[in-house]
Design an enzyme around this catalytic site. Structure first.
Site, PDB file in Angstrom:
ATOM      1  N   GLU A 196     -55.089 -78.584   0.410  1.00  0.00           N
ATOM      2  CA  GLU A 196     -54.881 -78.800   1.849  1.00  0.00           C
ATOM      3  C   GLU A 196     -56.158 -78.495   2.649  1.00  0.00           C
ATOM      4  O   GLU A 196     -56.103 -77.885   3.716  1.00  0.00           O
ATOM      5  CB  GLU A 196     -53.713 -77.948   2.347  1.00  0.00           C
ATOM      6  CG  GLU A 196     -52.408 -78.257   1.642  1.00  0.00           C
ATOM      7  CD  GLU A 196     -51.278 -77.301   1.989  1.00  0.00           C
ATOM      8  OE1 GLU A 196     -50.122 -77.628   1.707  1.00  0.00           O
ATOM      9  OE2 GLU A 196     -51.552 -76.207   2.548  1.00  0.00           O
ATOM     10  N   GLU A 248     -46.960 -82.126  -2.919  1.00  0.00           N
ATOM     11  CA  GLU A 248     -46.015 -81.064  -2.568  1.00  0.00           C
ATOM     12  C   GLU A 248     -44.906 -81.694  -1.739  1.00  0.00           C
ATOM     13  O   GLU A 248     -45.111 -82.028  -0.569  1.00  0.00           O
ATOM     14  CB  GLU A 248     -46.685 -79.930  -1.789  1.00  0.00           C
ATOM     15  CG  GLU A 248     -47.634 -79.087  -2.618  1.00  0.00           C
ATOM     16  CD  GLU A 248     -48.158 -77.866  -1.862  1.00  0.00           C
ATOM     17  OE1 GLU A 248     -47.459 -77.409  -0.921  1.00  0.00           O
ATOM     18  OE2 GLU A 248     -49.253 -77.381  -2.217  1.00  0.00           O
TER      19      GLU A 248
END
Length: 659
Positions: A180, A269
């Site tokens: 991320e 995710e």
């Protein structure tokens, strides 16, 4: 409970995985040894389960859910207690972990950071590095990229430690750099460094990254770009009632068009639960709030838009022992995941399993399907998306209301019976699905399919109509449903009650169908289908014998009714063993199963534990009975503050007698 079954032939092991040649990919999916694979993955944290003997149990639970891949973070700080010191032994034995993944039959998505987040201390950075306050972590300062040769040197050191331990394991199919990651000026220097470092050190598989913002971050730098999505993060109130709850996930079509024109649509995710902060509502409340519905909605919404790589974070909960957890989270990291922190399977597990088993049975259909507008619904608002692969149609129905809704679907002359979608849930309806020479259209839900030469087994669950169109007249051999036959068409209307079999032959093929009220007690184990168990443990092939150990039945009180267990195998069955002893089992050769009448489970009485010993949390070696343990008098409080342990955690030890 252990069951061994002899067969008339040596089966192909569906539990195994191919050792991949270089992993290829295109805009549809991964290709491993030339075969299209839809990646169904779940995240597991070995560092949150400080008992390597239990790792296989959690990995097997991922496999039994129909998943083919496990997502593994490798936590830098967990392996490096001091600068220049690395530990890959005992609780940190990643070679053992990866070997277990291969043994169980799971591919691996390797995610070694350096930053992993994962609600661990320092985001995965070692404590000694956090103490070097002049080193800008992740080459970031106030959101902007800064050059940091020292940080890059430390990151290189970590990659030089972890990557050589990953390379010998040929079941690693994807390698993620960072996690991320974002900087305000989108400077690629740091990410480019990690990419080239991984290649320099020998990583051959596709390199990936997950973008939290769905803004294309680093999509032009990594091989496969992916996103994260957590649809429900405010759990103090019920998310049901918010018709826009899937709005973020509904943007995947846009992500594909802008950033995934040459690689598969990927969610690295996808919500498998959510973390509970210190002031949170607790994991039981989180799991109830999310429910099966959330698992169905997020997974089917992703698949309806053509996702062929998804990984549920988390799939198995864990524990923040010692100082692993980041400050916002408490000791438990159960996460409301499909597998509880303690290892049990939940309703969310069952929802995930039903989806993965179906996708795994028809991977090419899902991987190669394209959006279409050929499907018509009586309730247009219920039809979320439709896809087509050849003459097969996938109709994704989504009900974001508080009332059940019903529709009939039509596509290219094929029509379903009435299809009911429960409130706040989602499902797929398959039309004109090929099964050997037949084509199947099902208003009830499809669970799985198995094939062996001219024999075929399809499993359906829930009420609804199933229609088979075959090129030759068919002959009914078993009909528990009450089928109707018109020429080369056979129709069954299942009422959703009981286990029922339909068997017919046509054109030299034998078609078996099993109808179940729900999918919760059905399990694919290699080439077998086990029905009636609340969970199925290990399986292995030894000579001509396949063992299916430890059918873990739901706890029943003394005097409860016996439990029926069926094992379906297309190749025939002729012997059974339970707990290594021959037992009587009746065979239904037409339906193709062996039936066991199981005794009621004995009442479980928990043993008395004691006396208790306690010590501040640290690491102890197996068999260490002495150093640091303090014996507590009977009846003394186990609260840490009362025991004088005011920071970190505590280990407690007690003994019991019996089995």
């Amino acid at each position: 409970m252990k069951v061994a079954l002899s067969r008339f032939f040596r089966p192909r092991r569906r539990d195994s995985i191919d050792a991949p040649a270089p992993v290829a990919y295109d805009q549809h999916s991964l290709l491993i040894n030339g075969q299209r694979i839809v990646i169904r993955s779940g995240a597991f944290h070995y560092f949150r389960l400080p008992s390597p003997d239990l790792w296989k149990d959690r990995l097997l639970k991922i496999k039994r859910a129909g998943y083919n891949t496990v997502d593994l973070y490798f936590y830098w700080g967990y392996h490096s207690p001091a600068r220049g010191v690395y530990d890959f032994t005992g609780l940190r034995d990643v070679d053992r972990l990866l070997s277990l993944c291969k043994e169980v039959g799971l591919y691996v998505i390797a995610r070694p950071g350096p930053f992993i987040n994962a609600e661990v201390d320092g985001g995965g950075h070692p404590a000694w590095l956090l103490a070097e306050t002049d080193v800008p972590l992740r080459c970031l300062c106030e959101g902007r990229h800064v050059d940091s040769p020292q940080y890059l040197a430390y990151a290189r050191e970590w990659y030089e430690q972890i990557i050589p331990r990953l390379l010998p394991h040929d079941n690693i199919i994807l390698f993620q750099i960072e996690n991320e990651y974002f900087n305000d000026d989108l400077d690629p220097t740091y990410m480019r460094f990690l990419y080239h470092l991984a290649r320099e050190l020998g990583v051959k598989c596709p390199i990936i990254h997950n973008d939290l913002w769905k803004q294309g971050c680093w999509s032009d730098l990594v091989d496969i770009y992916g996103v994260d999505d957590y649809a429900v993060t405010s759990l103090a109130s019920d998310w049901r009632g918010n018709a826009n709850v899937m709005a973020g996930l509904d943007r995947l079509d846009e992500v594909r068009e802008r950033y995934c024109t040459k690689s598969p649509l990927s969610i690295f995710e996808l919500q498998g639960g959510w973390f509970d902060p210190w002031t949170g509502i607790g994991y039981e409340a989180i799991r109830r709030n999310l429910g099966r519905e959330n698992m169905e909605l997020v997974t089917w919404t992703a698949l309806a838009q053509g996702t062929t790589i998804y990984s549920h974070y988390m799939f198995a909960g864990g524990t923040n022992w010692n100082h692993i957890g980041a400050p916002p989270v408490h000791t438990s990291y159960d996460y409301g995941a499909p597998v509880y922190e303690w290892g049990g399977v939940s309703d969310r597990y069952q929802a995930a399993k039903a989806i993965a088993m179906l996708v795994g049975s028809f991977e090419e259909v899902f991987a190669l399907s394209e959006p279409c507008d050929d499907v018509r619904s009586d309730d247009a608002g219920l039809l979320y998306k439709a896809r087509r692969q050849g003459d097969t149609y996938l109709a994704f129905l989504r009900n974001l209301t508080g009332q059940p809704r019903s529709t009939t679907l039509k596509a290219n002359g094929v029509e379903t019976g009435p299809v009911v979608v429960a409130p706040w849930s989602m499902r797929v309806v398959m039309l004109n699905l090929p099964c050997a020479d037949a084509h199947v259209t099902a208003a009830c839900q499809v669970l799985t399919a198995m094939h062996l030469e001219n024999q075929h087994l399809m499993v359906f669950y829930g009420p609804g109509r199933v229609r088979w169109d075959v090129p030759a007249s068919c002959r009914l051999l078993r009909d528990d449903v009450g089928c109707s036959i018109e020429g080369t068409r056979l129709v069954a209307d299942y009422d959703g009650k009981g286990w029922k079999d339909v068997v017919f032959s046509a054109g030299g093929h034998r078609y078996r169908s099993l109808f179940l009220p729900n999918a919760d007690e059905a399990w694919c184990v290699g080439d077998y289908l086990v029905v009636g168990a609340s969970y199925v443990g290990e399986s292995r092939l030894k000579g001509g014998i396949t063992d299916l150990p430890r059918y873990e039945m739901r706890v029943q009180t003394a005097g409860a009714k016996a439990k029926t267990l069926r094992v379906y195998a297309l190749g025939g069955l002729n012997r059974a063993e339970i707990n290594d002893e021959m037992v009587h089992a009746s065979e239904d050769s037409i339906a193709g199963y062996l039936r066991f009448e199981m005794s009621a489970a004995p009442e479980i009485r928990l043993p008395t534990l004691g006396p208790w010993r306690v010590q501040p949390a640290g690491e102890t070696r197996e068999g260490d009975e002495s150093a640091g343990w303090r014996l507590l008098p009977a009846g003394e409080s186990l609260e840490m503050d009362r025991l004088g342990i005011s920071r970190g955690g505590a280990w407690y030890r007690a003994r019991y007698s019996g089995k």
